[in-house]
Design a protein around this motif. Structure first.
Motif, PDB file in Angstrom:
ATOM      1  N   ASP A   1      20.683  17.639  43.492  1.00 48.37           N
ATOM      2  CA  ASP A   1      21.687  18.682  43.696  1.00 48.37           C
ATOM      3  C   ASP A   1      22.631  18.792  42.504  1.00 48.37           C
ATOM      4  OD1 ASP A   1      20.509  18.957  46.162  1.00 48.37           O
ATOM      5  OD2 ASP A   1      22.021  17.770  47.221  1.00 48.37           O
ATOM      6  N   ASP A   2      22.889  17.664  41.841  1.00 48.34           N
ATOM      7  CA  ASP A   2      23.748  17.703  40.653  1.00 48.34           C
ATOM      8  C   ASP A   2      23.131  18.575  39.559  1.00 48.34           C
ATOM      9  OD1 ASP A   2      25.256  15.932  42.066  1.00 48.34           O
ATOM     10  OD2 ASP A   2      24.597  14.165  40.968  1.00 48.34           O
ATOM     11  N   PHE A   3      21.827  18.390  39.360  1.00 46.31           N
ATOM     12  CA  PHE A   3      21.154  19.189  38.330  1.00 46.31           C
ATOM     13  C   PHE A   3      21.250  20.680  38.645  1.00 46.31           C
ATOM     14  CE2 PHE A   3      18.749  15.154  37.630  1.00 46.31           C
ATOM     15  CZ  PHE A   3      19.088  14.980  36.309  1.00 46.31           C
ATOM     16  N   LEU A   4      21.071  21.024  39.921  1.00 48.91           N
ATOM     17  CA  LEU A   4      21.129  22.437  40.297  1.00 48.91           C
ATOM     18  C   LEU A   4      22.532  23.008  40.113  1.00 48.91           C
ATOM     19  CD1 LEU A   4      18.935  22.241  43.504  1.00 48.91           C
ATOM     20  CD2 LEU A   4      18.364  23.485  41.436  1.00 48.91           C
ATOM     21  N   MET A   5      23.546  22.242  40.469  1.00 50.17           N
ATOM     22  CA  MET A   5      24.911  22.730  40.329  1.00 50.17           C
ATOM     23  C   MET A   5      25.304  22.863  38.862  1.00 50.17           C
ATOM     24  SD  MET A   5      26.654  20.562  43.466  1.00 50.17           S
ATOM     25  CE  MET A   5      28.319  21.193  43.208  1.00 50.17           C
ATOM     26  N   VAL A   6      24.903  21.908  38.055  1.00 49.53           N
ATOM     27  CA  VAL A   6      25.192  21.997  36.618  1.00 49.53           C
ATOM     28  C   VAL A   6      24.416  23.150  35.996  1.00 49.53           C
ATOM     29  CG1 VAL A   6      24.901  20.817  34.400  1.00 49.53           C
ATOM     30  CG2 VAL A   6      25.835  19.580  36.360  1.00 49.53           C
ATOM     31  N   GLY A   7      23.143  23.328  36.434  1.00 49.25           N
ATOM     32  CA  GLY A   7      22.364  24.448  35.932  1.00 49.25           C
ATOM     33  C   GLY A   7      23.000  25.784  36.276  1.00 49.25           C
ATOM     34  N   ALA A   8      23.479  25.920  37.521  1.00 44.71           N
ATOM     35  CA  ALA A   8      24.162  27.152  37.908  1.00 44.71           C
ATOM     36  C   ALA A   8      25.449  27.348  37.120  1.00 44.71           C
ATOM     37  CB  ALA A   8      24.464  27.111  39.406  1.00 44.71           C
ATOM     38  N   TRP A   9      26.164  26.288  36.819  1.00 42.08           N
ATOM     39  CA  TRP A   9      27.401  26.363  36.022  1.00 42.08           C
ATOM     40  C   TRP A   9      27.119  26.902  34.627  1.00 42.08           C
ATOM     41  CZ3 TRP A   9      32.607  25.353  36.769  1.00 42.08           C
ATOM     42  CH2 TRP A   9      33.385  25.200  35.618  1.00 42.08           C
ATOM     43  N   ARG A  10      26.050  26.423  34.028  1.00 41.84           N
ATOM     44  CA  ARG A  10      25.751  26.809  32.647  1.00 41.84           C
ATOM     45  C   ARG A  10      25.356  28.282  32.524  1.00 41.84           C
ATOM     46  NH1 ARG A  10      22.339  21.298  31.554  1.00 41.84           N
ATOM     47  NH2 ARG A  10      24.001  20.093  30.521  1.00 41.84           N
ATOM     48  N   GLU A  11      24.899  28.876  33.608  1.00 43.29           N
ATOM     49  CA  GLU A  11      24.469  30.274  33.554  1.00 43.29           C
ATOM     50  C   GLU A  11      25.628  31.268  33.708  1.00 43.29           C
ATOM     51  OE1 GLU A  11      19.918  30.708  34.941  1.00 43.29           O
ATOM     52  OE2 GLU A  11      21.355  30.497  36.583  1.00 43.29           O
ATOM     53  N   LEU A  12      26.808  30.777  34.051  1.00 42.93           N
ATOM     54  CA  LEU A  12      27.927  31.671  34.321  1.00 42.93           C
ATOM     55  C   LEU A  12      28.681  32.047  33.043  1.00 42.93           C
ATOM     56  CD1 LEU A  12      29.342  29.979  37.547  1.00 42.93           C
ATOM     57  CD2 LEU A  12      27.980  32.067  37.392  1.00 42.93           C
ATOM     58  N   ASP A  13      29.279  33.217  33.072  1.00 37.75           N
ATOM     59  CA  ASP A  13      30.088  33.704  31.962  1.00 37.75           C
ATOM     60  C   ASP A  13      31.328  32.824  31.827  1.00 37.75           C
ATOM     61  OD1 ASP A  13      31.738  35.166  30.195  1.00 37.75           O
ATOM     62  OD2 ASP A  13      30.721  37.034  30.771  1.00 37.75           O
ATOM     63  N   ARG A  14      31.526  32.271  30.637  1.00 36.84           N
ATOM     64  CA  ARG A  14      32.630  31.341  30.436  1.00 36.84           C
ATOM     65  C   ARG A  14      33.992  32.025  30.428  1.00 36.84           C
ATOM     66  NH1 ARG A  14      33.147  29.146  26.031  1.00 36.84           N
ATOM     67  NH2 ARG A  14      34.335  27.354  26.792  1.00 36.84           N
ATOM     68  N   ARG A  15      34.022  33.314  30.428  1.00 34.88           N
ATOM     69  CA  ARG A  15      35.310  34.005  30.467  1.00 34.88           C
ATOM     70  C   ARG A  15      35.913  34.007  31.868  1.00 34.88           C
ATOM     71  NH1 ARG A  15      33.829  39.726  28.262  1.00 34.88           N
ATOM     72  NH2 ARG A  15      32.019  39.270  29.569  1.00 34.88           N
ATOM     73  N   LEU A  16      35.108  33.617  32.863  1.00 35.48           N
ATOM     74  CA  LEU A  16      35.616  33.541  34.226  1.00 35.48           C
ATOM     75  C   LEU A  16      36.578  32.364  34.366  1.00 35.48           C
ATOM     76  CD1 LEU A  16      32.281  34.126  36.168  1.00 35.48           C
ATOM     77  CD2 LEU A  16      34.214  35.694  36.083  1.00 35.48           C
ATOM     78  N   PRO A  17      37.594  32.466  35.212  1.00 40.12           N
ATOM     79  CA  PRO A  17      38.458  31.320  35.499  1.00 40.12           C
ATOM     80  C   PRO A  17      37.644  30.183  36.126  1.00 40.12           C
ATOM     81  CG  PRO A  17      39.433  33.358  36.284  1.00 40.12           C
ATOM     82  CD  PRO A  17      38.030  33.693  35.894  1.00 40.12           C
ATOM     83  N   VAL A  18      38.128  28.966  35.938  1.00 40.36           N
ATOM     84  CA  VAL A  18      37.384  27.799  36.396  1.00 40.36           C
ATOM     85  C   VAL A  18      37.139  27.846  37.900  1.00 40.36           C
ATOM     86  CG1 VAL A  18      37.471  25.293  36.669  1.00 40.36           C
ATOM     87  CG2 VAL A  18      38.136  26.328  34.508  1.00 40.36           C
ATOM     88  N   HIS A  19      38.165  28.191  38.681  1.00 37.85           N
ATOM     89  CA  HIS A  19      37.968  28.200  40.131  1.00 37.85           C
ATOM     90  C   HIS A  19      36.971  29.264  40.569  1.00 37.85           C
ATOM     91  CE1 HIS A  19      41.223  31.162  39.482  1.00 37.85           C
ATOM     92  NE2 HIS A  19      40.739  31.767  40.558  1.00 37.85           N
ATOM     93  N   GLN A  20      36.871  30.374  39.777  1.00 37.06           N
ATOM     94  CA  GLN A  20      35.884  31.395  40.083  1.00 37.06           C
ATOM     95  C   GLN A  20      34.483  30.901  39.760  1.00 37.06           C
ATOM     96  OE1 GLN A  20      35.872  34.211  41.520  1.00 37.06           O
ATOM     97  NE2 GLN A  20      38.047  34.737  41.753  1.00 37.06           N
ATOM     98  N   ARG A  21      34.374  30.144  38.703  1.00 35.20           N
ATOM     99  CA  ARG A  21      33.060  29.620  38.328  1.00 35.20           C
ATOM    100  C   ARG A  21      32.573  28.598  39.363  1.00 35.20           C
ATOM    101  NH1 ARG A  21      33.297  27.901  32.130  1.00 35.20           N
ATOM    102  NH2 ARG A  21      31.045  27.781  32.410  1.00 35.20           N
ATOM    103  N   ILE A  22      33.506  27.748  39.821  1.00 38.23           N
ATOM    104  CA  ILE A  22      33.133  26.799  40.873  1.00 38.23           C
ATOM    105  C   ILE A  22      32.696  27.547  42.131  1.00 38.23           C
ATOM    106  CG2 ILE A  22      34.070  25.086  42.479  1.00 38.23           C
ATOM    107  CD1 ILE A  22      33.372  23.897  39.843  1.00 38.23           C
ATOM    108  N   ALA A  23      33.410  28.624  42.456  1.00 39.88           N
ATOM    109  CA  ALA A  23      33.065  29.417  43.637  1.00 39.88           C
ATOM    110  C   ALA A  23      31.673  30.018  43.504  1.00 39.88           C
ATOM    111  CB  ALA A  23      34.106  30.509  43.852  1.00 39.88           C
ATOM    112  N   LEU A  24      31.360  30.558  42.319  1.00 42.67           N
ATOM    113  CA  LEU A  24      30.038  31.162  42.108  1.00 42.67           C
ATOM    114  C   LEU A  24      28.944  30.097  42.081  1.00 42.67           C
ATOM    115  CD1 LEU A  24      30.938  33.872  39.441  1.00 42.67           C
ATOM    116  CD2 LEU A  24      30.305  34.235  41.841  1.00 42.67           C
ATOM    117  N   VAL A  25      29.269  28.920  41.526  1.00 41.43           N
ATOM    118  CA  VAL A  25      28.300  27.820  41.553  1.00 41.43           C
ATOM    119  C   VAL A  25      27.959  27.458  42.996  1.00 41.43           C
ATOM    120  CG1 VAL A  25      28.015  25.336  41.131  1.00 41.43           C
ATOM    121  CG2 VAL A  25      28.820  26.823  39.301  1.00 41.43           C
ATOM    122  N   MET A  26      28.978  27.323  43.832  1.00 43.77           N
ATOM    123  CA  MET A  26      28.734  26.983  45.233  1.00 43.77           C
ATOM    124  C   MET A  26      28.014  28.121  45.949  1.00 43.77           C
ATOM    125  SD  MET A  26      29.763  23.965  45.289  1.00 43.77           S
ATOM    126  CE  MET A  26      29.311  23.738  46.988  1.00 43.77           C
TER     127      MET A  26
END
Length: 949
Positions: free
Chosen positions: A436-461
């Protein structure tokens, strides 16, 4: 409102994404509590680890809950608890009757007359001999008392022993300490399996047993020997009388004349001395017999015995183990000088083996964890500091460790015990926990870095939460189902504790690891949690800071259901999208891959066909265990040549009635005449001996006085028949001459059961015979290894029930491959492999679920595009997950135990086969069946014309 099942599914899926998105927002804004909450819970669970109990009882672990042998065992305990009853004579009087000088002298004269007659000499009375004894199942039938003989002949009865260094405190033993009862046993065989009933072997062998009595060893500053552990019995001293039969056998087989003596019938497994039956079936094995009376010609296995009984304190137990090791060395020294081999065994040997498997397996969790940490750290390190996540993944491994601590703490506190099967559970949770860690990190890396951190965590989840929830629930469900449906306690316990461990690991991933990603995201522009490892330099424009307000994206424009990937995704994600996906969708690759699948299916089906139920003690001991030799010997001789079950009659017939006696004898006759029965000569039944005894009283009418307690008392007081006393339960308040026998047991022997298939078939035959006589309320016990037999009937149905219940294409295919692969690698269907197959059912679907979920969530328009999108997102994380598992568990082959080896094989098979399914066959199949690519050509042409117009 949705109108179709598909629409309901889509609605539920969107709802799951929304729930996890909102949850991710909350974690992203409040990571502190999600970081420290699991840590506090872990600290609270740590004290539970001190409640650790280890269960090594094979009966409790491996006897199925619904097995007949469990019922038989419990009823056997009930029989043993029944009072023996009183025959109107105090126990002291009966004991003195059995040990009178008249009986002793009578026995001595019988033996001396027999020996003198065999040698053709005149009989002259001499000094008393050492007593002649035989082992009757688990008790000793003693013909004489050696101490009494020595006292009568001028010996003081004292034994000269070497001086010992002892602590004064050891002189006083706490009577409240439970006693350790055991049998020191050594099986003797010739190196070429020659006949051992020859004087050249028997004479020296008895001398070796006398030498062994003098062996001592030093433990913790004290010298210990046999006298510290032996069961002294009534003699209050340690003797070698249990093995005195070897000395007498030496005389009997010194020449052939004694065997022609009419006063001695050397039959097997019961010999007759002056028409007195004595069981020797548990003394010699591999016996060659001839004639209708099964007269002994030779034997290939002899047995040496010493009874053990001492206070079972930890220090005493450790000293006993050290002493046993010294005895093993002693007999090995003898073996190097002779043609004999000595195979040690004791009643608690399997318990010791279970403990050694645990001791051998659990320490490997440390190198497995270290290797896993190395893999996840190295595979997630990047020179591009915004994409590097080594510390985060290192802490992801600690998520699994935290879950394990909480699991064991809670279970041990609640009274659950640890056993050899559950010793593999930490490796399993470590293997699957970081996926599950690999999947969550993989999803994190695909997100636009201009998003706020809490938004990126939300999209990862939102992206990974539903996917990892499905796989975690699948694993949880499979193991929970295994716990509910598996009747073998050890496997059921393994399934239950693993299900709970998987559940707690899931909770730590979506709490603790989500908080870690949040803190990492806040420092991402400097290298995340590994900031100290990177130089502080200006960030390139393409990697602009996430905290730059001028480049952030408006939160109100974020759609958790539909959002684009970042333009600059990691290289491996691009590799799976632009290289792997197009390659596996080429037509010629599809043809080759499905030909390969056909070969895979054929080989797997062949393996499934040859997968057989095989239950053997070998499966529960280490490959390099000294018991391996015993098991092979036992399989060939001990469990084959003389199997002597005990039959218990809980509602005896009225033995005054000749008709009822005849009916009971008919049932015994049937048991004596199965395909593997030795026959009447082996039956040990007190009723027949009692009838013969009563024949000496011609005026007694058995139809009236069969239950006369005077005759019964006199019968059981006879030295020859005292062995039957504990087999008969007497009713104290029975009226004169009325039935006073409440229950009794008897034995008869079987031979030729040289395979577990034959043993199982014969056992079921015995049960079928006694079930035809319900009026006697009979059962049997004391056969083979009770934890083995009834597993054979329950294992195959249990595995099939679980398999059929959960199958989908990938699940069926992977499970088929795992079962077939295990068979081809030499494993059988047993309680160990059954637990592993249950585990494989849960793990098999994991990687396929991730691919299917990402494919289904893709907004691409065609099947090939969806495959590219799915592999881009989860192809590399899935590969990392498999790689971490294979790398982390690579240490397990160093544990020389079958149950660990099968676990290792299963995990490797399910991961390799599961990865091939997830990255090759499944993408090809779902792309070919996708409705987007199956629009009829005429409709496609009409759409093209319409668009041109």
């Amino acid at each position: 409102m949705p109108s179709t099942l598909a629409e309901y599914g889509k609605k539920f899926e969107d709802w799951m994404v929304e729930i996890f998105y909102e949850y991710g927002l909350f974690v992203g804004k409040n990571p502190f509590w999600f970081l420290w909450g699991p840590l506090i819970c872990t600290l609270l669970c740590v004290p539970g680890l001190f409640f650790l109990r280890i269960n090594l009882d094979l009966y409790k672990l491996f006897v199925p809950l619904d097995a007949p042998v469990r019922y038989e065992f419990e009823r056997n305990q009930d029989f043993n608890k029944m009072p023996a009853g009183n025959l109107d004579a105090p126990a002291r009087v009966r004991r003195e009757l059995a040990e009178t000088d008249f009986e002793m002298d009578k026995l001595r004269r019988d033996l001396e007359m027999l020996m003198a007659d065999a040698r053709g000499e005149e009989y002259l009375p001499s000094a008393p001999l050492d007593y002649f004894s035989f082992i009757d199942n688990n008790q000793i039938g003693e013909y004489a008392n050696e101490t009494r003989f020595k006292r009568q002949n001028g010996f003081d009865g004292k034994t000269v022993r070497p001086k010992r260094k002892r602590k004064e405190s050891k002189k006083t033993i706490n009577k409240l300490v439970a006693a350790k009862r055991d049998i020191l046993r050594f099986y003797v065989v010739h190196k070429n399996f020659e006949n051992l009933l020859q004087s050249k072997y028997l004479g020296p062998l008895y001398e070796y047993t006398n030498e062994m009595m003098k062996i001592t060893t030093e433990y913790n500053g004290n010298v210990v020997g046999i006298e510290d552990f032996c069961d002294r019995g009534a003699e209050k001293t340690c003797t070698n009388t249990l093995n005195s039969w070897i000395k007498h056998a030496d005389v009997l087989f010194r020449d052939g004349t004694v065997k022609a003596n009419p006063n001695l019938q050397l039959s097997y497994p019961v010999l007759y001395l002056f028409n007195r039956p004595k069981d020797i079936g548990n003394v010699i094995y591999g016996v060659d017999v001839e004639g209708e009376k099964n007269e002994i010609k030779g034997a290939r296995v002899l047995t040496l015995h010493w009874f053990v009984n001492y206070p079972a304190t930890p220090e005493n137990n450790a000293a006993y183990l050290a002493y046993r090791e010294r005895l093993n060395d002693f007999w090995q020294e003898i073996a190097t000088k002779t043609e004999l081999e000595f195979i040690p065994h004791n009643d608690k040997a399997m318990d010791d083996e279970m403990m050694k498997i645990i001791e051998s397996t659990v320490p490997f969790a440390v190198p497995a964890t270290i290797m896993l940490i190395l893999f996840v750290t190295i595979s997630n390190f990047s020179f591009n500091k915004v994409k590097s996540k080594p510390v985060e993944m290192y802490l992801g491994v600690w998520c699994v460790i935290i879950a394990l601590i909480m699991t064991f703490g809670i279970f041990f506190y609640c009274g659950a015990s640890f056993n050899p099967v559950t010793s593999t559970m930490p490796f399993l949770v470590l293997a699957v926990g970081v996926d599950d860690d690999f999947l969550m990190v993989g999803a994190w890396r695909e997100l636009d870095r201009r998003l706020p951190v809490h938004q990126r965590i939300a999209l990862v989840m939102g992206d990974a939460g539903a996917s990892i929830t499905v796989t975690s629930v699948t694993n949880l469900f499979c193991f929970a189902l295994g716990w509910l449906m598996c009747s073998t306690p050890a496997v059921a316990d393994f399934c239950l504790i693993t299900a709970f461990g998987v559940f707690l690991d899931y909770l730590t991933q979506i709490t603790f690891f989500a908080a870690i990603l949040t803190y990492s995201g806040r420092k991402e522009e400097t290298g995340g949690l590994a900031s100290c490892c990177y130089k502080k330099i200006d960030v390139r424009p393409a990697e602009i800071s996430t905290n730059d307000a001028n480049n952030t994206i408006d939160e109100n424009k974020i759609d958790c259901q539909h959002h684009a990937k970042a333009a600059n995704i990691p290289y491996m994600h691009k590799f799976f999208e632009h290289q792997i996906a197009p390659f596996i969708l080429k037509k010629w690759i599809k043809v080759i891959s499905w030909l390969f699948y056909a070969a895979y299916a054929v080989i797997s089906l062949y393996g499934c066909c040859i997968l057989k139920v095989d239950i053997s003690p070998v499966k529960y001991i280490r490959d390099n265990s000294p018991i391996q030799t015993f098991v092979k010997l036992a399989d060939k001789y001990i469990w084959a040549d003389n199997v002597m079950p005990t039959f218990y009659v809980m509602k005896p017939p009225d033995l005054r009635d000749q008709t009822q006696r005849a009916q009971f004898n008919e049932m015994v006759f049937r048991l004596e005449h199965t395909n593997y029965s030795i026959g009447r000569v082996s039956t040990n039944l007190w009723v027949w001996q009692y009838q013969e005894y009563m024949n000496d009283f011609p005026n007694v009418d058995l139809s009236v006085e069969f239950y006369n307690k005077k005759y019964l008392r006199d019968f059981f007081s006879q030295l020859d028949y005292s062995q039957y006393r504990d087999k008969v339960k007497i009713i104290d308040n029975a009226t004169r001459n009325e039935p006073c026998v409440s229950a009794f047991s008897f034995q008869t022997s079987f031979y030729g059961l040289d395979s577990w298939d034959k043993r199982q078939a014969e056992l079921f035959h015995w049960r079928a015979i006694i079930n035809e006589y319900p009026q006697y309320d009979m059962f049997l016990a004391g056969i083979f290894s009770p934890f083995l037999i009834d597993q054979r009937r329950t294992i195959a149905p249990s595995s099939m029930q679980q398999s059929v219940f959960l199958m989908t294409f990938s699940l069926l295919s992977i499970s088929m491959g795992v079962c077939g692969g295990l068979a081809l690698l030499g494993s059988d269907l047993d309680s160990v492999s059954m637990g592993c197959i249950v585990m494989a059912i849960g793990l098999a679907v994991d990687y396929s679920v991730h691919i299917c979920y990402r494919y289904h969530r893709s907004e691409k328009k065609t099947g090939p595009d969806k495959v590219q999108d799915a592999l881009s997102s989860v192809g590399w994380p899935v590969t990392q997950a498999v790689g971490s598992t294979l790398f982390g568990l690579a240490v397990l082959p160093f544990v020389p135990a079958y149950l660990v080896r099968v676990f290792f094989q299963t995990v490797y098979l399910v991961n390799i086969i599961g990865l091939i399914h997830a990255l090759l066959w499944l993408p090809q199949l779902i792309a070919a069946l996708d409705p987007c690519d199956r629009v009829p050509l005429r409709f496609q042409n009409s759409k093209i014309k319409l668009s041109i117009a």
